[in-house]
Design an enzyme around this catalytic site. Structure first.
Site, mmCIF file in Angstrom:
data_model
loop_
_atom_site.group_PDB
_atom_site.id
_atom_site.type_symbol
_atom_site.label_atom_id
_atom_site.label_comp_id
_atom_site.label_asym_id
_atom_site.label_seq_id
_atom_site.Cartn_x
_atom_site.Cartn_y
_atom_site.Cartn_z
ATOM 1 N N LYS A 1 -13.657 143.453 -22.409
ATOM 2 C CA LYS A 1 -13.750 143.609 -23.866
ATOM 3 C C LYS A 1 -14.403 144.941 -24.248
ATOM 4 C CE LYS A 1 -17.577 140.371 -24.136
ATOM 5 N NZ LYS A 1 -18.710 141.285 -24.011
ATOM 6 N N ARG B 1 -23.713 133.237 -16.398
ATOM 7 C CA ARG B 1 -23.060 133.810 -17.586
ATOM 8 C C ARG B 1 -21.722 133.128 -17.830
ATOM 9 N NH1 ARG B 1 -23.010 139.872 -16.035
ATOM 10 N NH2 ARG B 1 -22.230 140.355 -18.113
ATOM 11 N N ARG C 1 -18.758 145.738 -10.056
ATOM 12 C CA ARG C 1 -18.875 146.746 -11.110
ATOM 13 C C ARG C 1 -20.096 147.646 -10.863
ATOM 14 N NH1 ARG C 1 -19.035 145.069 -17.385
ATOM 15 N NH2 ARG C 1 -20.931 143.961 -16.841
ATOM 16 N N ARG D 1 -21.101 134.692 -30.331
ATOM 17 C CA ARG D 1 -20.940 134.132 -28.986
ATOM 18 C C ARG D 1 -21.107 132.617 -28.986
ATOM 19 N NH1 ARG D 1 -22.088 139.103 -25.489
ATOM 20 N NH2 ARG D 1 -21.544 138.374 -23.429
ATOM 21 N N ARG E 1 -25.726 146.560 -13.004
ATOM 22 C CA ARG E 1 -26.467 145.938 -14.099
ATOM 23 C C ARG E 1 -27.293 144.774 -13.590
ATOM 24 N NH1 ARG E 1 -22.812 144.798 -19.382
ATOM 25 N NH2 ARG E 1 -23.785 142.759 -19.212
#
Ligand code: AMP
Length: 216
Positions: free
Chosen positions: A13, A167, A123, A84, A156
């Site tokens: 996103k 998550r 990532r 959210r 991260r």
């Protein structure tokens, strides 16, 4: 044009929000980035936010409400990372009513859990310019060094396997119900997010350019 973009963590996103913002000249409002900035500044609020973020939990609604009220635009924006959950969606609807803001699309990027885990655990992000890499699909030319600016790459704090699992759980329980919420008010657009960023963006452009809502 005002758009909300939604999807699981790692659904792309952020990437799509950037492409849409650039192409349609929209202001990009990315809640995760605003919260991370606050953490970086080390303020009292930042410390509070970090407690939730580092565990993969949602930051309490009253904190994010304040942040969103401060950052919302009246027109021509793409909102990434808010709402959210249903409570946040209702808060946002109220803000839109009060400010006379019209929502055009709620774009939902649909990506499988397996793909999400693969994307997030691999990532890496540039500390300096924020460019994203994937250790397998899009590795930097020199390990741990950004191709664009030479900055160091980092993972991260919430991209570790354990936190990614949490998550995903939070997303399934709290965020996925938004699909029905926005379907009911005729704003929902579902896009297959398992494809390449360019393919996903092309599909989004088809919908936005045609101005047609796909009701699913
Ligand atoms: P993101 O960068 O969008 O993946 O968001 C990273 C983290 O920021 C989330 O796991 C939450 O801890 C926090 N966060 C972002 N957006 C929200 C929101 N709308 N409500 C509560 N917490 C949020």
């Amino acid at each position: 044009m005002n758009i909300i973009i939604c999807g699981a963590p790692g659904s792309g996103k952020g990437t799509q929000a950037g492409l849409i913002a650039q192409h349609y000249h929209l202001k990009r409002i990315t809640l995760g980035d605003i919260l991370r900035e606050e953490v970086k500044r080390g303020t009292q609020l930042g410390e509070e936010i970090k407690k939730y973020m580092s565990k993969g939990e949602l930051v309490p609604d009253d904190i994010v409400k304040e942040v969103i009220e401060k950052n919302i635009e009246r027109d021509n924006f793409i909102l990434d990372g808010y709402p959210r959950n249903i409570k946040q969606a209702k808060t946002l609807e109220k803000i839109f009513e009060e400010e006379n803001i019209n929502l055009d699309y709620f774009i939902y990027l649909d990506v499988s859990k397996e793909e999400i885990i693969k994307r997030l655990s691999m990532r890496r992000i540039c500390k300096k310019c924020g460019a994203n890499y994937h250790l397998e699909n899009m590795p930097p030319k020199v390990p741990n060094v950004c191709d664009n600016c030479g900055g160091d790459l980092f993972q991260r704090m919430d991209d570790t396997l354990e936190v990614i699992q949490r998550r995903w759980e939070v997303f399934s329980k709290d965020t996925q119900p938004l699909i029905d919420y926005y379907r009911a008010i005729g704003k929902l657009v579902i896009v297959d997010g398992n494809r390449t960023p360019q393919e996903v963006f092309n599909n989004i452009k088809c919908i936005v350019n045609d101005g047609k809502y796909i009701k699913l």
